[in-house]
Scaffold this motif. Structure first.
Motif, PDB file in Angstrom:
ATOM      1  N   PRO A 158       2.049   1.294  -8.805  1.00 33.61           N
ATOM      2  CA  PRO A 158       1.795   2.135  -7.630  1.00 33.61           C
ATOM      3  C   PRO A 158       1.994   3.618  -7.968  1.00 33.61           C
TER       4      PRO A 158
ATOM      5  N   ASP B 136       7.505  -1.595  -1.636  1.00 34.60           N
ATOM      6  CA  ASP B 136       7.593  -0.529  -0.648  1.00 34.60           C
ATOM      7  C   ASP B 136       8.680  -0.829   0.378  1.00 34.60           C
TER       8      ASP B 136
ATOM      9  N   THR C  94      -0.977  -7.519  -3.886  1.00 28.34           N
ATOM     10  CA  THR C  94      -0.731  -7.048  -2.523  1.00 28.34           C
ATOM     11  C   THR C  94       0.713  -7.298  -2.097  1.00 28.34           C
TER      12      THR C  94
ATOM     13  N   TYR D 203       3.189  -5.043  -4.016  1.00 28.41           N
ATOM     14  CA  TYR D 203       3.191  -3.669  -3.506  1.00 28.41           C
ATOM     15  C   TYR D 203       3.963  -3.582  -2.197  1.00 28.41           C
TER      16      TYR D 203
END
Length: 166
Positions: free
Chosen positions: A149, A104, A97, A100
């Protein structure tokens, strides 16, 4: 070895556990709980509560009585003997988590850099576009192939690189 309750699992991640610490003076710091800031809290033989400010059991601080905040580092004799993390990862699970979210964030920084950021390096987390892109590549490569991803690929990062010369 202490098992985590539901709150602690949400804080540290499923499949993780926390253990007591052996200190340099031979005493054991007993694990009590994980505080609201995800720091493991221990109790020394003297009854003093201490917490690990880097959240992995490798550096302990006293806790202030009023606020429960870390106060000051404790002496070396009360630091853990092993400077390896006491938050262990079980082989069956791993949560990406944070990875990611951070990847991002780096992607969003670049979008802003090429748009309203006017190509100013100060808007980037790594303050240099080449280092920023290199770190994005490193972080993307760190994912297992089946956990990468879908919203960011190696081609996408290459496109960002090619925009540097445009």
């Amino acid at each position: 070895m202490a098992t985590l309750n539901d709150y602690q699992v949400n804080t540290l991640g499923e499949g993780k556990f926390v253990d007591n610490l052996i200190l340099n003076n031979g005493e054991t710091a007993t694990f009590l709980y994980v505080d609201d800031w995800s720091r493991p809290v221990y109790k020394l033989k003297s009854g003093t509560k201490v917490c690990c400010v880097n959240c992995d059991g490798t550096y302990l601080h006293t806790i202030s009585a009023g606020s429960g905040e870390p106060d000051s580092p404790i002496r070396d004799e009360y630091q853990p003997t092993n400077k390896t993390s006491i938050v262990e990862e079980l082989p069956s699970t791993q949560d990406f988590t944070f990875d990611y979210m951070f990847l991002d964030r780096l992607r969003c920084d670049l979008e802003y850099y090429f748009g309203f950021g006017n190509r100013n390096d100060k808007v980037l987390h790594y303050l240099d576009v080449h280092n920023h892109i290199a770190e994005m590549k490193n972080r993307l490569d760190a994912f297992p192939k089946d956990k990468r991803p879908e919203w960011l690929t190696e081609d996408d990062i290459s496109n960002y690189e090619s925009r540097l010369t445009a």
